[in-house]
Design a protein around this motif. Structure first.
Motif, PDB file in Angstrom:
ATOM      1  N   GLY A  64       0.910  -1.166  -0.549  1.00  0.00           N
ATOM      2  CA  GLY A  64      -0.134   0.088   0.148  1.00  0.00           C
ATOM      3  C   GLY A  64       1.139   1.255  -0.167  1.00  0.00           C
ATOM      4  N   GLU A  65       0.254   2.416   0.877  1.00  0.00           N
ATOM      5  CA  GLU A  65       1.106   3.596  -0.401  1.00  0.00           C
ATOM      6  C   GLU A  65       1.556   3.406   1.102  1.00  0.00           C
ATOM      7  N   LYS A  66       1.043   3.035   2.302  1.00  0.00           N
ATOM      8  CA  LYS A  66       2.350   3.304   4.092  1.00  0.00           C
ATOM      9  C   LYS A  66       2.567   2.236   3.765  1.00  0.00           C
ATOM     10  N   GLY A  67       2.633   0.764   3.135  1.00  0.00           N
ATOM     11  CA  GLY A  67       3.706  -0.215   4.027  1.00  0.00           C
ATOM     12  C   GLY A  67       3.380  -1.473   3.438  1.00  0.00           C
ATOM     13  N   GLY A  68       3.838  -2.312   3.351  1.00  0.00           N
ATOM     14  CA  GLY A  68       4.129  -4.247   2.732  1.00  0.00           C
ATOM     15  C   GLY A  68       4.011  -4.581   4.058  1.00  0.00           C
ATOM     16  N   LEU A  69       2.909  -6.032   3.320  1.00  0.00           N
ATOM     17  CA  LEU A  69       2.777  -7.251   4.297  1.00  0.00           C
ATOM     18  C   LEU A  69       3.416  -8.283   3.518  1.00  0.00           C
ATOM     19  N   ASP A  70       3.872  -9.120   4.232  1.00  0.00           N
ATOM     20  CA  ASP A  70       4.314 -10.303   3.580  1.00  0.00           C
ATOM     21  C   ASP A  70       4.316 -11.527   4.569  1.00  0.00           C
ATOM     22  N   TRP A  71       3.067 -12.731   4.089  1.00  0.00           N
ATOM     23  CA  TRP A  71       2.765 -13.931   4.757  1.00  0.00           C
ATOM     24  C   TRP A  71       2.749 -15.590   3.233  1.00  0.00           C
ATOM     25  N   CYS A  72       3.325 -16.388   4.751  1.00  0.00           N
ATOM     26  CA  CYS A  72       3.874 -17.287   3.669  1.00  0.00           C
ATOM     27  C   CYS A  72       2.951 -18.460   4.654  1.00  0.00           C
ATOM     28  N   GLN A  73       2.031 -19.007   4.211  1.00  0.00           N
ATOM     29  CA  GLN A  73       1.329 -20.647   4.707  1.00  0.00           C
ATOM     30  C   GLN A  73       1.934 -21.608   5.653  1.00  0.00           C
ATOM     31  N   GLU A  74       3.619 -21.385   4.974  1.00  0.00           N
ATOM     32  CA  GLU A  74       4.464 -22.417   5.465  1.00  0.00           C
ATOM     33  C   GLU A  74       5.052 -22.555   6.530  1.00  0.00           C
ATOM     34  N   GLU A  75       5.286 -20.970   7.052  1.00  0.00           N
ATOM     35  CA  GLU A  75       5.610 -20.658   7.661  1.00  0.00           C
ATOM     36  C   GLU A  75       4.332 -19.785   8.772  1.00  0.00           C
ATOM     37  N   PRO A  76       3.334 -19.831   9.219  1.00  0.00           N
ATOM     38  CA  PRO A  76       2.581 -18.769   9.294  1.00  0.00           C
ATOM     39  C   PRO A  76       2.370 -18.199  10.547  1.00  0.00           C
ATOM     40  N   ASN A  77       3.070 -18.932  11.243  1.00  0.00           N
ATOM     41  CA  ASN A  77       3.475 -17.520  12.919  1.00  0.00           C
ATOM     42  C   ASN A  77       4.308 -16.262  12.682  1.00  0.00           C
ATOM     43  N   LYS A  78       4.689 -16.255  11.019  1.00  0.00           N
ATOM     44  CA  LYS A  78       5.481 -15.183  11.004  1.00  0.00           C
ATOM     45  C   LYS A  78       4.329 -14.497   9.720  1.00  0.00           C
ATOM     46  N   LEU A  79       4.539 -12.918  10.087  1.00  0.00           N
ATOM     47  CA  LEU A  79       4.059 -12.078   8.748  1.00  0.00           C
ATOM     48  C   LEU A  79       4.826 -10.937   9.474  1.00  0.00           C
ATOM     49  N   TRP A  80       5.975 -10.959   7.584  1.00  0.00           N
ATOM     50  CA  TRP A  80       6.254  -9.658   8.152  1.00  0.00           C
ATOM     51  C   TRP A  80       5.724  -8.212   7.246  1.00  0.00           C
ATOM     52  N   PHE A  81       6.515  -6.952   8.534  1.00  0.00           N
ATOM     53  CA  PHE A  81       5.457  -5.869   7.873  1.00  0.00           C
ATOM     54  C   PHE A  81       6.239  -4.964   7.579  1.00  0.00           C
ATOM     55  N   THR A  82       6.408  -3.729   7.121  1.00  0.00           N
ATOM     56  CA  THR A  82       7.313  -3.256   6.893  1.00  0.00           C
ATOM     57  C   THR A  82       6.629  -1.717   6.833  1.00  0.00           C
ATOM     58  N   PRO A  83       6.762  -0.714   7.625  1.00  0.00           N
ATOM     59  CA  PRO A  83       5.792   0.707   7.404  1.00  0.00           C
ATOM     60  C   PRO A  83       7.490   1.496   6.642  1.00  0.00           C
ATOM     61  N   LEU A  84       6.190   2.295   5.260  1.00  0.00           N
ATOM     62  CA  LEU A  84       7.385   2.774   4.471  1.00  0.00           C
ATOM     63  C   LEU A  84       8.933   3.684   4.867  1.00  0.00           C
ATOM     64  N   GLY A  85       9.253   3.510   4.583  1.00  0.00           N
ATOM     65  CA  GLY A  85      11.025   4.258   5.271  1.00  0.00           C
ATOM     66  C   GLY A  85      11.484   3.070   6.271  1.00  0.00           C
ATOM     67  N   GLU A  86      10.696   2.760   7.473  1.00  0.00           N
ATOM     68  CA  GLU A  86      11.348   2.372   8.848  1.00  0.00           C
ATOM     69  C   GLU A  86      11.773   0.836   8.042  1.00  0.00           C
ATOM     70  N   PRO A  87      12.797  -0.419   8.667  1.00  0.00           N
ATOM     71  CA  PRO A  87      13.204  -1.159   8.546  1.00  0.00           C
ATOM     72  C   PRO A  87      11.882  -2.154   8.614  1.00  0.00           C
ATOM     73  N   LYS A  88      11.887  -3.523   8.423  1.00  0.00           N
ATOM     74  CA  LYS A  88      11.089  -4.665   8.518  1.00  0.00           C
ATOM     75  C   LYS A  88      11.274  -5.198   9.745  1.00  0.00           C
ATOM     76  N   ARG A  89       9.596  -5.046  10.050  1.00  0.00           N
ATOM     77  CA  ARG A  89       9.543  -6.176  11.655  1.00  0.00           C
ATOM     78  C   ARG A  89       8.729  -7.907  10.813  1.00  0.00           C
ATOM     79  N   LEU A  90       9.553  -8.217  12.202  1.00  0.00           N
ATOM     80  CA  LEU A  90       8.702  -9.751  12.131  1.00  0.00           C
ATOM     81  C   LEU A  90       7.559  -9.304  13.095  1.00  0.00           C
ATOM     82  N   LEU A  91       6.665  -9.746  12.902  1.00  0.00           N
ATOM     83  CA  LEU A  91       5.519  -9.642  13.733  1.00  0.00           C
ATOM     84  C   LEU A  91       5.034 -11.071  13.482  1.00  0.00           C
ATOM     85  N   THR A  92       5.158 -11.540  15.132  1.00  0.00           N
ATOM     86  CA  THR A  92       5.181 -12.908  15.103  1.00  0.00           C
ATOM     87  C   THR A  92       3.558 -13.166  15.863  1.00  0.00           C
TER      88      THR A  92
END
Lengths: 389, 389, 389, 389
Positions: free
Chosen positions: A278-306
């Motif tokens: 989106g305009e302000k961020g990106g998300l990345d998820w994979c079913q084979e590692e479902p407990n993890k969600l990668w979130f990058t707010p625009l201009g900030e480091p990628k974060r691993l949400l668990t």
């Protein structure tokens, strides 16, 4: 809603029957484990196979009362309806072509229905079924099970809350390789019906797994696909349905998308992935590692949400069972669909509103799934013309 | 052994009771889900809390017959023994200090026991309990649950089959961060008893998670730790037990090892990892992605072995429920312990040999666990002197 | 060919000039480092900027002889031609629109040319340039630098050797996020020209990075894209060129493909990835971890092939400089293009055949790149009609 | 300091000689590429091998003036000293046992020295060399090259700035597998001298790679190891030096640590990793993916910091050459040591203060490295007794 244990009213476990899911089946066992995990259902009856012997053997293996193992789903519907302790709900886990007749029969007989996907084999049937369900006043739950993953719940809420801003681009994939050769010639029951248009419907890979990718993309973004341009392929000789599908998507808000579904992508097991930008961020998820969600707010480091970890919020923690770092998997996500189905069924039975926060796939999602399949087939036949859903 | 469904003799579900696991507990719910998943147990009785109100509320939430919710474990043991439909087995999910008295009581009363780890709080008690169990003739299962992960089963067999050659080096870790601050001051029941020597025993991190790493290293390699040199630390002020432990290991075959257990390693959730290096190959496994096992044969590319995927063999596939790429998690691994416990219990009840292929932790593992804890404490007190187990 | 050091004839370093690459530029410095790394070139002259002051300052910073810092490329071509110690080759590192006139000038003046991509701004120019290069008899090297990565070389050979069988599906992506907002308004020279059609040509993301993904897919598979159906988007308001492009591909052998190029995909830095699926195997490579190549032979576990590691073969080891596990990166891959260019130039100068095993992008690749860009633009204007390349 | 190009005074490239690094050597080529990358050095002289033929051939391959290819380092030192255009600095890239005599000779002859690690083969020599260097007034640079990685620079600054709070635990590893069998019997020059105590010194794995792990742990944390308890093993029969070492560390601030160095850990290429845990956060870095640094602030999601990416700060960006997502590797990190050495040498030559921000390993680090090796050997001989450094 408590995930484990009984409903807040402690009304006891819901009496469940099953159609399909006998010997050699895959998804029936999944539904049973999912139904058991949170202790909200008890399986009491079944028409587990259209082959009587097999049905009986399967029922015995599951410890069902032999009297409640039926030779046909019609028989089961009438017999169970007649029993004072009859089932309240049925799980339909047959090949696709039986979803419609079985669901219709049980809805009209007054049972709640939990049905595997795709909902039917045609869009027309799907619409019929929606009307039937509505008339019946019964609960209809479609097991688009990936929507039960906690981090998918969280992703959905993050998008809804605007953390990504306006969505621009969605990349959805579901890649497998188990049909890279003619598994249907090896006696695999699973492969057999999936490549048979009479049982699977008009979609091969798009019906079996493409619908999951489509559903998940829509579920998380809250956007509908407005039209698509698809290129279906059948790479394995002698097969009638697609085993690889690539397509471009246009969403209702102007977002663009790509979707790839393949059952011949060597090296992929169940590579269902979703990436949303989106305009302000990106998300990345994979079913084979479902407990993890990668979130990058625009201009900030990628974060691993668990799941249940730092950064996890109520939509994911409320459907989690165990602490962060102890992986929940496919069955737990599936079980959440059952737990929420139980909450809906209990509320319906007791004539009250269901608890807040349920996020189950609806019958509308089932219609969208068939619209998706039919649009794919039509677009591909027209050499990739854009087709509206 | 079929994972899902009843025993081969279809003898019905095992009647189970539970001690501990009431409101606010963590591991009790895990045991219940694990027991339910494969439908081999039914929970019928409980002494779920030492606080009577809480016990009753917890029992009601689980749908237990109020008459079978007991105020104490002693009461439960006698009452259930007296019932013709009394429980056959008990799951002990209390804080550590209660494992011994509860297990003793139930074994002596003729029940099978499924007990959380560490088995007791002292090595002396552990040895006593082993003797008691032996005298009782009853099944005693210790839930070192990580041994239930399919790829751990496969790793163990690969080592036993010589695929790694003679083992040279073992690196085991269990890193968490949830005690990096004084969680025990926040009212966390989980943190509270774990940092209290009266309830946890002599080990903090080493008892709670170090024992898992130790057990897993031995389980997979088939080697015992001969001696160790440990450095225990308590980093969080005011805490009595270790919250970080590092140690060197020497195994009986001449292999060396390192083990690190920490509850203050910020950024780790449940980082239980095991790396094993032999003359002919290396293995790498991580609990947070349990469906994957990395295997490098000497001089060849690293391979990714997956649960039920290409390269998976019977020891892992036989304890798998769903296809490759659909992740199984912590609860499924735990459930395998229960499924195997059920097979043991059924066999004992029926006076026959248990089925082949069970690979449960034994009471001997429980003794080794306490020997490990006591050796760690002794070595650390003696400034890292090598202490034999 | 030895990667480090002089040519086998030890003829000394090639005398190099540069056009573009002055202060504030990005790719010029990359070319210089790449040219230096293996010691086969010496930079002696430059027209580093069209702004004379800047050109002089830049030349001084690089230690060039002030007499060989030129105010224009035309001046440089004539002056260097006139010197007995003049340059032998020129590196062109300007914005896209200058590639054609500069390359033409230097080729016609008798210099070898190393040119950044895309080769020109139109297909017509590309074809002209190819004819000019042919007439000139000079070496023309296009720096599609990703082809210099060792594991890309290995992948290409594996496909050519049939290890994947017939190719069925190709998924190529190049995702970035640095243009997710209006970087062109912040004074970024890099952003400025890339979003300006007068300097970049008709392609935004497709020209800047889509061409790399397209080139790499063709380079590794050895297949040409026959036609494509593209959907170009401009998400950032006020921008004239595409900043996100998704498309379907059809290759000449019947393989299908997808390609996604985006400069607004938040959370992606230089996410150039390539996945190739054939009848017998699958490959997966990602530019951000270029030393790794994932290979799955059908029905076997996935293998991790590493640069210079077990499983690495001559096509990758011959362009590697250091042992496995010591990562080589972007500059090393780029330097391989220069090392191979040096071998070509030396051979041309000495009138002999170039050494075997060079695998440089050709001027034909440059034409294909422009054909790709123009097909994308045309297809998108025609609402995704299939356009032949 | 600009990474690429000349010094701010544009004084031209530093004239460099090299001792060692002839045919069949590994690290010599690395030093040459590192020295060339940023164009601050020119290699003009060499005593590349102690075998005269080999020395001459190697020099020719590198394009050196034959007159400046020397048969011995002593000859080189005197001859170059006598030339008006003689070298200013020498790079020492011999096996370990020659570091001391060569460095002594060149320092005393008035040359700056860039020396590979470990600095010498004994602590006594290391101290002598430090005194010699001090007396000489010349620059002495030790190529603990991993300190040149941008994200290591950032990690170091983050620790220094208190972002992790007080450090509690450090886990350092360097695992390889290339000596898992007797590579020394295959004619590998690299293996040959490393397992020979006469050339390598008292340390095998601990000297060759353990010193890197030790150095990096201290460099990043800013803490010295106070004492250690080591267990050295020689797993491959017939070998005189350790090929696997595990140890416990105690740092001066009370932090604990573990260090593992192995050359027999099958499946590891250059697995140098560093994990640091403090009261307020944790860091995780791996040499094989050096552009990434994982940072978890206590109670927050894990963050991926990337070289030149969001979250990168001056200590890393100032030693980066290319944008985020375009990987820099081993040679770039090594080149940074050379670039900083150039800045030191220029400053020394011109009698001014070196520019701020240099973060090179010092001769003190070289002494610490030898103290580390000797402490490891002593502790292991004393069965793991704690030995002070």
């Amino acid at each position: 809603m408590a995930i484990e244990g009984r409903d807040e009213t402690n009304a006891g476990r819901i009496r469940l029957g099953m159609v399909g899911g006998g010997e050699g089946a895959f998804i029936g066992g999944v539904h049973r484990m999912a139904a058991r995990l949170d202790d909200k259902f008890q399986l009491l009856a079944g028409a587990l196979s259209s082959t009587p012997d097999k049905a009986a053997r399967s029922a015995a293996a599951l410890g069902l009362d032999p009297a409640r193992s039926y030779g046909s789903y019609e028989e089961m519907a009438s017999a169970e309806k007649a029993r004072p302790d009859g089932i309240e709900a049925v799980a339909i886990v047959t090949p696709n072509h039986m979803h419609f007749p079985v669901a219709k029969t049980f809805l009209e007989a007054g049972f709640h229905v939990i049905c595997d996907k795709p909902m039917t084999t045609t869009l027309a049937e799907a619409r019929d079924l929606a009307a039937i369900a509505k008339r019946s006043g019964k609960v209809f739950v479609l097991t688009h099970n990936y929507t039960g993953y906690p981090m998918i719940r969280q992703a959905r809420t993050m998008v809804a809350d605007g953390e990504l801003g306006k969505i621009r681009m969605v990349v959805a994939e579901y890649a497998q390789d188990w049909l890279a050769e003619r598994a249907e010639d090896t006696g695999s029951k699973q492969a057999g019906w999936r490549v048979d248009p009479a049982k699977a419907g008009a979609g091969g890979a798009i019906g079996d797994i493409g619908t999951h990718a489509h559903n998940l993309a829509c579920y998380v973004t809250g956007l509908k696909v407005e039209k698509l341009s698809a290129d279906l392929s059948t790479f394995v000789p002698g097969r009638q349905l697609d085993d690889n599908a690539s397509m471009l998507l246009r969403f209702e808000n102007g977002a663009k998308g790509m979707l790839w579904a393949s059952q011949v992508a060597v090296g992929n097991e169940n590579g269902l992935t979703l990436r949303i930008y989106g305009e302000k961020g990106g998300l990345d998820w994979c079913q084979e590692e479902p407990n993890k969600l990668w979130f990058t707010p625009l201009g900030e480091p990628k974060r691993l949400l668990t799941r249940n970890g730092a950064g996890a919020t109520a939509p994911s923690t409320s459907v989690s069972r165990i602490p962060a770092g102890h992986p929940e998997g496919y069955l737990e996500g599936f079980a959440t669909i059952y737990a929420e189905a139980a909450a809906l069924i209990r509320a319906a039975t007791e004539g009250r509103e269901p608890p807040a926060g349920l996020a189950l796939p609806t019958i509308e999602d089932g219609i969208d799934g068939l619209a998706f399949i039919e649009a794919c087939v039509k677009s591909s036949k027209e050499d990739g013309a854009w087709v509206s859903l």
